[in-house]
Design an enzyme around this catalytic site. Structure first.
Site, mmCIF file in Angstrom:
data_model
loop_
_atom_site.group_PDB
_atom_site.id
_atom_site.type_symbol
_atom_site.label_atom_id
_atom_site.label_comp_id
_atom_site.label_asym_id
_atom_site.label_seq_id
_atom_site.Cartn_x
_atom_site.Cartn_y
_atom_site.Cartn_z
ATOM 1 C CE LYS A 295 0.554 1.281 4.513
ATOM 2 N NZ LYS A 295 0.766 2.610 5.108
ATOM 3 C CB THR A 352 -1.387 5.254 2.568
ATOM 4 O OG1 THR A 352 -1.970 4.132 1.890
ATOM 5 C CG2 THR A 352 -0.994 4.825 3.952
#
Length: 436
Positions: A295, A352
């Site tokens: 990620k 994120t």
């Protein structure tokens, strides 16, 4: 007579119309419609006939429920909520607290932002607990011990008085019941090898670090036991959408702890969970770690899209594609697809990729704006794990025979083999295939 069997359309003009000879119009050659009644359409000039297929105008809002139906709906909602509250109370009454009660010391390896936030969180769980932070910066050590602040990362957040800092590994680890590992992945092997002699073989390691070791492609679940030369070292991965600043501010957060040892996962859950931090458990260590590592790479890609001002459509498409790529690789490595849709997967990815507090996204934004990677990294005081992890993506994709165009493009940009603009053009020209 045949004409009488044909449908007849009659147009009646408005009586106020000035013509003295209103006409009846007959269409004798229209196709027959079996077993249908005579079709008559009435049209008055200036006064359109209401269509039977359309809802008629009304003073009443069609979406507004009657009082009886509103009361019924509210009752259903109230009953559902009451059931949820009763279930929650029952669950809390059965929850054990013996782990927190018998825990006397927790050691935190690393003095960065997330390690500091978790140290403060654990210390707030019980005032009698000793929380010792092992840090390498003497100035940070003095700041914590003398002023109860980590001046480097949280100069405005006072730490609990039961948080202390030291640069001596033996002192920090002596008598610890749990260890929170918050050292960046790329430095973890050398760091752990240096303190291995002071680590108890039964000390549970809770890894806060996300990423893959660049040269070996190892995850933290492999790095920690191998560096400590103890394959049976208890290991737990902690992951999920969690910015350190919001943890320090005690904002509602949810994370997941993953361990192959179910009892150990539940013990850590007891240790960490509180009113503002929910902790779920999982046995899918691989899925949690891969999602947490990749990620960061996807967040760089999202930042590049924002930095290039490519718009919301491309951002959504890129993140969706990246999620699929992470799922493909994780499942090939033995992870579960459900993990990728959970807190450590989709939850962390959304945080994120869409929020500017993300270090990795900020790197991408600056790359997309035209800055050079060397200049970006030299101006940062924290590690963006995605920069290093990107280098492992191509090797993993080849090893497991998984096509990962978005994450591979990021790796090529990190290696200066591709410009962000060229990467976008190449990704948009890929074959258009069936979505899987």
């Amino acid at each position: 007579m045949e004409a009488l069997l044909e449908p007849v359309f009659v147009f009646k003009l408005n009586p106020s119309f000035t013509s003295k000879n209103p006409y009846t119009v007959h269409f004798p050659n229209l196709p027959k419609i079996p077993s249908k009644p005579l079709v008559v359409a009435t049209c008055c000039a200036g006064t359109p006939s209401p269509s039977p297929l359309l809802p008629q105008d009304s003073d009443q809002n069609p979406l507004q429920l009657s009082p009886d139906r509103t009361r019924d709906r509210r009752k259903v909602v109230r009953i559902a909520w009451e059931k949820l509250v009763r279930w929650s109370r029952s669950w809390r009454s059965k929850a054990k607290t013996d782990v927190l009660e018998r825990t006397k010391k927790v050691v935190v390896l690393g003095g960065g932002s997330f390690g500091t936030a978790m140290a403060a969180h654990v210390a707030n769980r019980k005032a009698q607990m000793e929380v010792s932070m092992l840090v390498r910066d003497p100035a940070v050590c003095r700041s914590i011990n003398e002023n109860h602040f980590n001046y480097k990362y949280f100069p405005e957040h006072k730490l609990p008085e039961n948080v202390t800092a030291t640069s001596d590994a033996k002192t920090a680890l002596l008598g610890a019941d749990y260890c929170l590992h918050a050292v960046p992945v790329q430095f973890s092997t050398s760091f752990l090898e240096g303190i291995a002699e002071h680590v108890d073989p039964g000390l549970p390691f809770i890894s806060l670090s996300k990423g893959l070791e660049l040269n070996t492609l190892r995850m933290m679940s492999q790095i920690i036991p191998q560096a400590l030369k103890n394959p049976r070292q208890p290991f737990i991965a902690l992951s999920g959408p969690s910015f350190a600043l919001e943890l320090m501010n005690k904002l509602p957060t949810a994370m997941v702890v993953a361990s192959k040892d179910k009892k150990l996962a539940h013990a850590v859950q007891q240790l960490l969970s509180c009113s503002h931090l929910r902790i779920s458990t999982s046995r899918d260590v691989t899925g949690v770690e891969i999602a947490g590592a990749l990620k960061n790479v996807l967040a760089i890609a999202a930042g590049i899209v924002e930095g290039m001002n490519l718009g919301n459509n491309s951002m959504a498409a890129l993140v969706a594609q990246g999620c699929s790529e992470i799922r493909w690789l994780a499942t090939k490595m033995g992870g579960k697809p459900a993990t990728i849709t959970g807190l450590s997967g989709t939850g962390d990815i959304m945080l994120t990729c869409f929020v500017n507090l993300s270090r990795n996204k900020r790197v991408g934004v600056r790359l997309g704006s035209g800055e050079k990677l060397e200049d970006i990294l030299s101006s940062m005081n924290q590690v963006a794990e995605g920069v290093s992890t990107a280098g492992a993506v191509i090797a993993l994709a080849q090893k497991y025979n998984v096509k990962m165009p978005v994450l591979t493009a990021v790796a090529r940009i990190m290696d200066s083999e591709l410009t962000p603009k060229k990467a976008v053009l190449e990704l948009m020209s890929l074959p258009q295939v069936e979505e899987v």
